[in-house]
Design a protein around this motif. Structure first.
Motif, PDB file in Angstrom:
ATOM      1  N   VAL A 161      33.870  81.237 -44.095  1.00  0.00           N
ATOM      2  CA  VAL A 161      32.462  80.998 -44.425  1.00  0.00           C
ATOM      3  C   VAL A 161      31.836  80.031 -43.429  1.00  0.00           C
ATOM      4  O   VAL A 161      30.701  80.221 -42.973  1.00  0.00           O
ATOM      5  N   ARG A 162      32.568  79.001 -43.050  1.00  0.00           N
ATOM      6  CA  ARG A 162      31.999  77.996 -42.149  1.00  0.00           C
ATOM      7  C   ARG A 162      31.704  78.549 -40.762  1.00  0.00           C
ATOM      8  O   ARG A 162      30.920  77.963 -40.017  1.00  0.00           O
ATOM      9  N   THR A 163      32.312  79.686 -40.392  1.00  0.00           N
ATOM     10  CA  THR A 163      32.005  80.290 -39.092  1.00  0.00           C
ATOM     11  C   THR A 163      30.719  81.111 -39.131  1.00  0.00           C
ATOM     12  O   THR A 163      30.158  81.413 -38.072  1.00  0.00           O
ATOM     13  N   MET A 164      30.261  81.484 -40.323  1.00  0.00           N
ATOM     14  CA  MET A 164      29.007  82.261 -40.461  1.00  0.00           C
ATOM     15  C   MET A 164      28.416  81.991 -41.851  1.00  0.00           C
ATOM     16  O   MET A 164      28.336  82.899 -42.691  1.00  0.00           O
ATOM     17  N   PRO A 165      28.021  80.748 -42.127  1.00  0.00           N
ATOM     18  CA  PRO A 165      27.622  80.372 -43.494  1.00  0.00           C
ATOM     19  C   PRO A 165      26.428  81.138 -44.025  1.00  0.00           C
ATOM     20  O   PRO A 165      26.313  81.324 -45.241  1.00  0.00           O
ATOM     21  N   GLU A 166      25.553  81.623 -43.153  1.00  0.00           N
ATOM     22  CA  GLU A 166      24.387  82.360 -43.631  1.00  0.00           C
ATOM     23  C   GLU A 166      24.757  83.760 -44.115  1.00  0.00           C
ATOM     24  O   GLU A 166      23.961  84.415 -44.795  1.00  0.00           O
TER      25      GLU A 166
END
Length: 288
Positions: free
Chosen positions: A263-268
């Motif tokens: 998730v932190r690599t593409m939180p949106e």
């Protein structure tokens, strides 16, 4: 209204991807303004999982999520209605596809990013099948018919529904039928256990990944779908080592740690519009 929307998506199925994404940007922006209840859910989820961000940063992230969500909705136009050759051009495998095609029982861990349907389409096109998917039924018959036709267009999908139970799914896995599983959901106290997820100490989470893979003797391979300017990357991660263990709670907590990293690599792009933390331990107030 639903039939008009479906007709419009069929119409733009062959459009260049930038055109489709531009319409998705508009749809996401519209939802940001009118879907206030969902906007509240997204904002609460981000406040609980990313408290290190300022309020302005979280609001900007929430807005970007609505844009990504709207674009993923519009992408169903070409995923479900464009010629297969066009679909394949926009779905790119990243990693070793042999991890999904090697013999033996297989469970694919496919988290709820906005590109989940795109990843499912890639799997159904390129993994020898049939491939099992667990679906949640739609409330409107017209939408249900459209969604099922789209998801099953490859002819390589074995659809199951949650109310049918796990017996048939387990039987299929043991016989070599791969399962595409998305267990990062909160389906209530009876079906969940409480484990940490992105700073929330007690997040109700389905333990099905551990339990299904243990009973079926299946390897677990994460398959994470990322929206890109060219379409979607379907990322195949290495099979989880020493999984499952003897402890379903520890296995589920491990799954959530991995998910938090992705998730932190593409939180949106994570599916924040879902009430991820709707079930709280006894005596604790609700988040929403």
């Amino acid at each position: 209204m639903v039939n008009l929307l479906i007709a419009f998506l069929r119409l733009c199925a062959r459009w260049p991807l930038p055109w489709v994404r531009a319409w998705g940007w508009g749809l996401g922006g519209l939802l940001w303004h009118v879907a206030r209840s969902r906007r509240h859910i997204v904002e609460v989820n981000l406040q609980k999982t990313m408290p290190e961000l300022s309020a302005a940063e979280r609001q900007a992230l929430a807005y970007r999520h609505f844009i990504a969500f709207g674009q993923s909705v519009m992408d169903r136009a070409w995923l479900w209605h464009a010629p297969e050759s066009l679909v394949r051009q926009r779905l790119r495998w990243v990693g070793d596809l042999q991890a999904l095609t090697a013999p033996g029982p297989l469970v694919m861990l496919a988290p709820h990013f906005v590109g989940l349907d795109a990843g499912g389409m890639a799997v159904s096109l390129d993994v020898p099948g049939p491939v099992a998917f667990i679906f949640v039924g739609q409330s409107r018959p017209a939408i249900e018919q459209w969604v099922r036709q789209g998801r099953e267009r490859s002819g390589n999908v074995r659809p199951y529904f949650r109310h049918q139970g796990m017996r048939q799914i387990l039987s299929g896995i043991k016989k070599g039928e791969p399962l595409h599983l998305s267990p990062d959901m909160d389906f209530g106290r009876e079906e969940s256990i409480f484990v940490p997820f992105m700073g929330v100490d007690k997040a109700a989470t389905l333990p099905s990944l551990s339990r299904l893979s243990k009973v079926a003797g299946a390897r677990v391979v994460p398959v994470v779908t990322r929206m890109t300017a060219q379409g979607y990357d379907i990322e195949i991660h290495p099979a989880l080592a020493d999984f499952p263990s003897a402890d379903a709670v520890q296995d589920t907590a491990r799954m959530n740690r991995l998910l938090g990293d992705w998730v932190r690599t593409m939180p949106e792009q994570y599916y924040w519009v879902h009430r991820r933390f709707k079930t709280r331990p006894e005596g604790e107030p609700g988040f929403y």
